[in-house]
Design a protein around this motif. Sequence first.
Motif, PDB file in Angstrom:
ATOM      1  N   LEU A 260       0.835  -1.202   0.000  1.00  0.00           N
ATOM      2  CA  LEU A 260       0.000   0.000   0.000  1.00  0.00           C
ATOM      3  C   LEU A 260       0.871   1.254   0.000  1.00  0.00           C
ATOM      4  CD1 LEU A 260      -2.901  -0.951   2.444  1.00  0.00           C
ATOM      5  CD2 LEU A 260      -2.774  -1.221  -0.046  1.00  0.00           C
ATOM      6  N   GLN A 261       2.000   1.207   0.701  1.00  0.00           N
ATOM      7  CA  GLN A 261       2.950   2.325   0.648  1.00  0.00           C
ATOM      8  C   GLN A 261       3.390   2.577  -0.790  1.00  0.00           C
ATOM      9  OE1 GLN A 261       6.242   1.289   3.151  1.00  0.00           O
ATOM     10  NE2 GLN A 261       5.253   1.937   5.042  1.00  0.00           N
ATOM     11  N   ARG A 262       3.755   1.498  -1.476  1.00  0.00           N
ATOM     12  CA  ARG A 262       4.250   1.615  -2.849  1.00  0.00           C
ATOM     13  C   ARG A 262       3.189   2.224  -3.757  1.00  0.00           C
ATOM     14  NH1 ARG A 262       4.096  -0.853  -7.666  1.00  0.00           N
ATOM     15  NH2 ARG A 262       2.506  -2.343  -6.983  1.00  0.00           N
ATOM     16  N   ARG A 263       1.969   1.744  -3.622  1.00  0.00           N
ATOM     17  CA  ARG A 263       0.902   2.231  -4.474  1.00  0.00           C
ATOM     18  C   ARG A 263       0.547   3.681  -4.162  1.00  0.00           C
ATOM     19  NH1 ARG A 263      -2.143  -1.483  -7.348  1.00  0.00           N
ATOM     20  NH2 ARG A 263      -1.233  -3.575  -7.300  1.00  0.00           N
ATOM     21  N   LEU A 264       0.589   4.043  -2.895  1.00  0.00           N
ATOM     22  CA  LEU A 264       0.301   5.427  -2.521  1.00  0.00           C
ATOM     23  C   LEU A 264       1.354   6.372  -3.095  1.00  0.00           C
ATOM     24  CD1 LEU A 264      -1.094   6.650   0.829  1.00  0.00           C
ATOM     25  CD2 LEU A 264       0.858   7.830  -0.155  1.00  0.00           C
ATOM     26  N   LEU A 265       2.627   5.977  -2.990  1.00  0.00           N
ATOM     27  CA  LEU A 265       3.701   6.798  -3.563  1.00  0.00           C
ATOM     28  C   LEU A 265       3.579   6.880  -5.080  1.00  0.00           C
ATOM     29  CD1 LEU A 265       6.824   5.610  -1.519  1.00  0.00           C
ATOM     30  CD2 LEU A 265       5.676   7.829  -1.360  1.00  0.00           C
ATOM     31  N   ASN A 266       3.302   5.736  -5.714  1.00  0.00           N
ATOM     32  CA  ASN A 266       3.125   5.729  -7.160  1.00  0.00           C
ATOM     33  C   ASN A 266       2.047   6.707  -7.592  1.00  0.00           C
ATOM     34  OD1 ASN A 266       4.873   4.148  -8.668  1.00  0.00           O
ATOM     35  ND2 ASN A 266       3.794   2.245  -8.227  1.00  0.00           N
ATOM     36  N   GLY A 267       0.920   6.664  -6.888  1.00  0.00           N
ATOM     37  CA  GLY A 267      -0.185   7.544  -7.236  1.00  0.00           C
ATOM     38  C   GLY A 267       0.165   9.007  -7.057  1.00  0.00           C
ATOM     39  N   ALA A 268       0.891   9.314  -5.973  1.00  0.00           N
ATOM     40  CA  ALA A 268       1.281  10.703  -5.720  1.00  0.00           C
ATOM     41  C   ALA A 268       2.243  11.201  -6.788  1.00  0.00           C
ATOM     42  CB  ALA A 268       1.913  10.821  -4.332  1.00  0.00           C
ATOM     43  N   LEU A 269       3.226  10.395  -7.130  1.00  0.00           N
ATOM     44  CA  LEU A 269       4.203  10.790  -8.144  1.00  0.00           C
ATOM     45  C   LEU A 269       3.538  10.971  -9.505  1.00  0.00           C
ATOM     46  CD1 LEU A 269       7.066   8.377  -7.054  1.00  0.00           C
ATOM     47  CD2 LEU A 269       7.184  10.874  -6.996  1.00  0.00           C
ATOM     48  N   GLN A 270       2.632  10.066  -9.825  1.00  0.00           N
ATOM     49  CA  GLN A 270       1.958  10.145 -11.116  1.00  0.00           C
ATOM     50  C   GLN A 270       1.068  11.386 -11.196  1.00  0.00           C
ATOM     51  OE1 GLN A 270      -0.041   6.484 -12.049  1.00  0.00           O
ATOM     52  NE2 GLN A 270      -0.425   7.045 -14.175  1.00  0.00           N
ATOM     53  N   TRP A 271       0.393  11.712 -10.092  1.00  0.00           N
ATOM     54  CA  TRP A 271      -0.487  12.879 -10.093  1.00  0.00           C
ATOM     55  C   TRP A 271       0.313  14.179 -10.145  1.00  0.00           C
ATOM     56  CZ3 TRP A 271      -1.442  16.729  -6.216  1.00  0.00           C
ATOM     57  CH2 TRP A 271      -2.496  17.592  -6.527  1.00  0.00           C
ATOM     58  N   VAL A 272       1.338  14.292  -9.323  1.00  0.00           N
ATOM     59  CA  VAL A 272       2.129  15.520  -9.283  1.00  0.00           C
ATOM     60  C   VAL A 272       2.806  15.767 -10.631  1.00  0.00           C
ATOM     61  CG1 VAL A 272       4.154  16.632  -8.254  1.00  0.00           C
ATOM     62  CG2 VAL A 272       2.480  15.499  -6.786  1.00  0.00           C
ATOM     63  N   ALA A 273       3.272  14.693 -11.263  1.00  0.00           N
ATOM     64  CA  ALA A 273       3.978  14.827 -12.542  1.00  0.00           C
ATOM     65  C   ALA A 273       3.035  14.833 -13.747  1.00  0.00           C
ATOM     66  CB  ALA A 273       4.983  13.689 -12.698  1.00  0.00           C
ATOM     67  N   SER A 274       1.735  14.623 -13.522  1.00  0.00           N
ATOM     68  CA  SER A 274       0.776  14.497 -14.635  1.00  0.00           C
ATOM     69  C   SER A 274       1.271  13.480 -15.647  1.00  0.00           C
ATOM     70  CB  SER A 274       0.555  15.851 -15.324  1.00  0.00           C
ATOM     71  OG  SER A 274      -0.005  16.778 -14.431  1.00  0.00           O
TER      72      SER A 274
END
Length: 410
Positions: A260-274
């Motif tokens: 869940l940590q990995r997925r949360l970070l992935n989602g944050a990075l993907q959103w911030v970077a569009s």
Amino acid sequence: MVSTAVLIDKLDQLYGWEPPALIGVAVSGGSDSLALLHLLNDWGRAKIVAATVDHGLRKEAAEEAAYVGRICAALNIPHDTLRWTAWNGSGNVQDEARRARYGLLARWGKKRGVDFVTLGHTRDDVAETFLMRLARKSGVDGLAAMAARADKNGMRFDRPLLDVSRADLRHYLHETGVAWVDDPSNDNDAFDRVKARQLLEHLGEMGITSDVLGSVAAKLRAERSALGQAVYELADRITHEEAGDVIIDAKRFSIAHPELQRRLLNGALQWVASADYTPRHDALMEVAQAIDMRQTKTLHGCLITAGAADIRIGREFNAVWDATAQPSALWDGRWQLAGPAELGDEVRALGEEGLGQLPDWRAAGLPRRSLMASPSVWRADRLIAAPLASFNAAWSAKCATSYISSLLTH
């Protein structure tokens, strides 16, 4: 073989309860997309428009598009040929062509005013993709069946035939008397998809058929959805947004399950970077280690700063230093600005130059590096507005989507 009545009934189950006004159909001339075109026409409960993308990579492509045009004319279906001319000869041609195809179809669909664009992917495509991703050591996300519905480039794309085999569609075309085009690249074993297709023929001897792999991929799709829901609930508890950055509660993050940590970070990075894609697994693991050690790290065009209380994921200035947009357009793929723009005004990152024109930027209460990567409005070399730095109240800036909602769309 599945009967024509059963195939049409599938469409009626999907769309019959509230038939759309206008359906777009992407038709290459191959069997799958031609079958989709004719099935939608036989269903007859919505108007149809069709488009063929000519990637300009094969000399036969123009004639294939013209062939689809003639079929559409006989069915009284409007047809457009969309040409891709932007490839510079570098990079992964199949990946570049796929991205271009979705972009062209999205723009076409908006111009035509369709409710959505349909694609002819089948159960065989699901199985082939499964094998290709398996060879790349993919996890649940990669092995899960492709989505039956997705939003790309601001357009909805539907895949109504994912549970139908290519053989069933070809049987339908034979009965209908429709010939299709065989793309010679489908026999070129330099492509991974062709290798996967050939491998499926041998795996069938062991009972590992496209039906079996499609069923496994569908189950993994459900598991992926459950994981996504768990990440959404975790993010709702331990994260918040601040000026386009994602702030994560460090203590509660540290006790979450590593996946869940990995997925949360992935989602944050993907959103911030569009970004369309998440970062590589190995690179993300390095970020996780840096967070444990409270170190600063960059990845995916983002700056990750870890402290005792929280973890901040923001845009990296070096990723946006040359990004520009008109005030009426999205900047960096996610920022919407509003204010009294004049002709020639431009949105770009605030940067050192902008901070130099804001002696009171610290009053905004945001980190310097977050402000540097934030959107600002310029008139030539003069800073007009920096909404996140509280400069010029006539202007505002907000993200087009929220981080938390983005987790439900990936």
